[in-house]
Every structure is written in C-alpha cells, then in structure tokens.
Design a protein around this motif. Structure first.
Motif, PDB file in Angstrom:
ATOM      1  N   LYS A 102     -39.401 -12.929 -23.732  1.00  0.00           N
ATOM      2  CA  LYS A 102     -38.602 -13.870 -24.528  1.00  0.00           C
ATOM      3  C   LYS A 102     -38.560 -15.242 -23.856  1.00  0.00           C
ATOM      4  CE  LYS A 102     -34.584 -12.345 -25.835  1.00  0.00           C
ATOM      5  NZ  LYS A 102     -33.135 -11.987 -25.811  1.00  0.00           N
ATOM      6  N   LEU A 129     -39.420 -11.678 -30.519  1.00  0.00           N
ATOM      7  CA  LEU A 129     -39.165 -12.360 -29.254  1.00  0.00           C
ATOM      8  C   LEU A 129     -39.513 -13.833 -29.331  1.00  0.00           C
ATOM      9  CD1 LEU A 129     -40.435  -9.619 -26.787  1.00  0.00           C
ATOM     10  CD2 LEU A 129     -38.085 -10.195 -27.373  1.00  0.00           C
ATOM     11  N   ALA A 171     -36.566 -15.411 -30.974  1.00  0.00           N
ATOM     12  CA  ALA A 171     -35.316 -15.323 -30.226  1.00  0.00           C
ATOM     13  C   ALA A 171     -35.116 -16.558 -29.359  1.00  0.00           C
ATOM     14  CB  ALA A 171     -35.316 -14.079 -29.349  1.00  0.00           C
TER      15      ALA A 171
END
Length: 309
Positions: free
Chosen positions: A259, A301, A304
């Motif tokens: 991430k 991810l 995010a």
C-alpha cells in the motif's frame, strides 16, 4: 589503514581481487594483514591521469563523511592520489539485494521477515537523509543494486556518487542521474529534483522486494491510471515472490508495504508521502484486518490511502 597497506593487500589492484566492475570504478575485496576485510572502490582514471568522475568522487566522500546511520554504508576513508584514487568502505558479506533476488537459491533464504526488515531499513535511511540532515541529502539512485546486505541480511544504502545536498535558496536543477526503471517520471521533462524523486524510487524498490522482480508492469499500470487494467484484479498473494515460504507471520505487513509503495508511485510528486511519513507508518504496530491477506487485490491497495486500514 594506510595507502601502502591497501596497495600491498591487492597486489597493486590485481583483477583477481575485483568483485564488482562499474562504469565509474571497480570494487575490490581487501583483506589487510590484521585480518580486517574492507571493500575498496577504485575510481577509473582517464588517460591524462585525471579522475574519470571527479565530481562523483567528491560527492560520495563529502556526503558519507557527513552522515552516520545504521542503514547507510560506512565510509572508513578515502585517497586522492595521482596513481590510485579510491574510497574505503566496510565490507558487506551479503552482496547486493539485486544479486540476491536474481539467484533462486539465495532468494529463498531471503525470507519474508528479512524482506520486511530490508524495506524498513531503507525507509529509515532515506527519512534520516531527507529530514535529519542539514542540508537534506538526496540519494538520486535508489535501486536494488545499491542496497547491500550484511551477514545477517540487514540493509545498507550505498553508492552516493550522484547524491545531492538540497541547499536552501539555491537552484536544485541538476543533470540526470539514476537507474532506468527506478527514476521518477517527472524527471523526463524537468531536471529539478527534490525528496519526492527518492520517494518514487523507494516505491519501486519496495515492490521489487515483495514481488521478487522489477515491477515494471505494475508501475506502468499505475502511471497510465487505467482502472480497467487486468493487473488490478490480481490477488496480492498470487503476485508476491513465490520462492520463500508462505508469509504467514508478516502477511499483514506485506499489505502495508505494498500500500505504501503504491502511494510512493503516485504520478504527482506533490501527492507522494514524505519518507518521514513512510518510515513512521512502517514502524507502527498497527492492527490491520486479520486474515485479509488472501483476499486483497492489487487494485484495492492502489486505491487505498497511506495510513488507512
């Protein structure tokens, strides 16, 4: 340590002691009579006796003499001599991260706990250079070949030949430096460098550690901002390096690192996190969603935000 003792130990820099050959110089393994083992980077001379890259030599010595960090290679000394000019470093038995990842047997030995530690160590080194040094220091060539490992596979950032000090109230325009595949995309149209350039390279390096190979396809998918890319639907567990044993103890850490790496690869330099933010996030013992690793996709991810659960 003296000039003469290094010349004697290498028999005048005989090629049999050379362990790495590079464009600016060659690295020799040097064992002194005392038993101490060193790495000596001999700078290639020109025909007229001048250093092949005097600017690089001066940059590396000035930079490394200013800094001390457990994840940055130690410079013991240097010599500027008419016949032989060289830099003397600690010798790191583990070799480069690039070599370790390319070798299947050695990549298996580089387990997930070690890989998480390597990413953290490089992040801490860059955070120190960007935020604790005055003036801040840019590395400008973060890549797996410039991360060396000690006998316990702890990382050291190396090769400061293109490092730059960010002096206030002065121009930070510079000539191109870096390794293809790790360089921030904005350097294709501007030569003005700042900390976010190192941050981008760190993002590439982090994915390389997790995936076991250079993440060119992922980087391309991010830069194109294409939400239709099939890569985005792939599960993280299917994309990570399959050579080490399953990452059960640190599976959630791999989610965090991936991430963060995607955040570092943001095409907009202003939207990338600082290395201080990155290192702080990596250091947190934050409770993530338990057992989420088998179900997380790369697309989730990428979308995010840094610091989110």
């Amino acid at each position: 340590m003296t000039y003469e003792s290094i010349i004697i130990a290498t028999e005048g820099f005989d090629s049999k002691y050379c362990i790495v050959k590079g464009g600016q110089g060659s690295v020799f393994r040097v064992e002194l009579l005392s038993g101490q083992v060193l790495a000596v980077k001999k700078i290639h001379p020109l025909d007229n006796g001048e250093l092949n890259s005097l600017k690089s030599f001066e940059s590396e010595t000035k930079t490394l003499l200013k800094i001390r960090h457990r994840n940055i290679i130690k410079l013991y000394g240097f010599c500027s001599h008419a016949r032989h000019s060289f830099l003397v470093y600690e010798f790191l038995e583990g070799g480069s991260l690039s070599e370790r990842l390319r070798n299947n047997e050695k990549a298996i030995e580089l387990d997930w706990i070690k890989r998480v530690s390597i990413v953290r160590g490089v992040a801490y080194a860059l955070s120190y250079m960007h935020h604790e040094c005055s003036p801040p220091i840019l590395h400008r060539d973060i890549s797996s070949k410039n991360v060396l490992l000690d006998h316990e596979d702890r990382p050291r950032l190396s090769d400061f030949g293109t490092a730059k000090l960010l002096r206030p109230n002065s121009s930070n325009w510079t000539s191109f430096a870096g390794t293809f595949g790790y360089v921030a995309p904005e350097l294709a149209y501007t030569m003005e460098v700042n900390e976010s350039c190192d941050t981008y390279s760190f993002g590439v390096l982090s994915l390389e550690v997790i995936f076991g190979r250079h993440p060119a396809d992922i980087v391309e998918a991010i830069s194109s901002l294409s939400s239709t890319s099939e890569i985005l639907d792939i599960l993280l567990k299917d994309f990570i390096d399959q050579r080490p044993l399953l990452p059960s103890p640190v599976a959630e850490e791999l989610i965090k690192i991936t991430k963060i790496a995607f955040a570092c690869l943001n095409p907009s330099p202003q939207l990338r996190p600082t290395m201080q933010q990155v290192s702080a996030s990596l250091a947190k013992e934050k409770a993530l969603l338990k057992n989420s690793f088998p179900f997380i996709t790369l697309g989730q991810l990428i979308d995010a935000k840094l610091g989110s659960s």
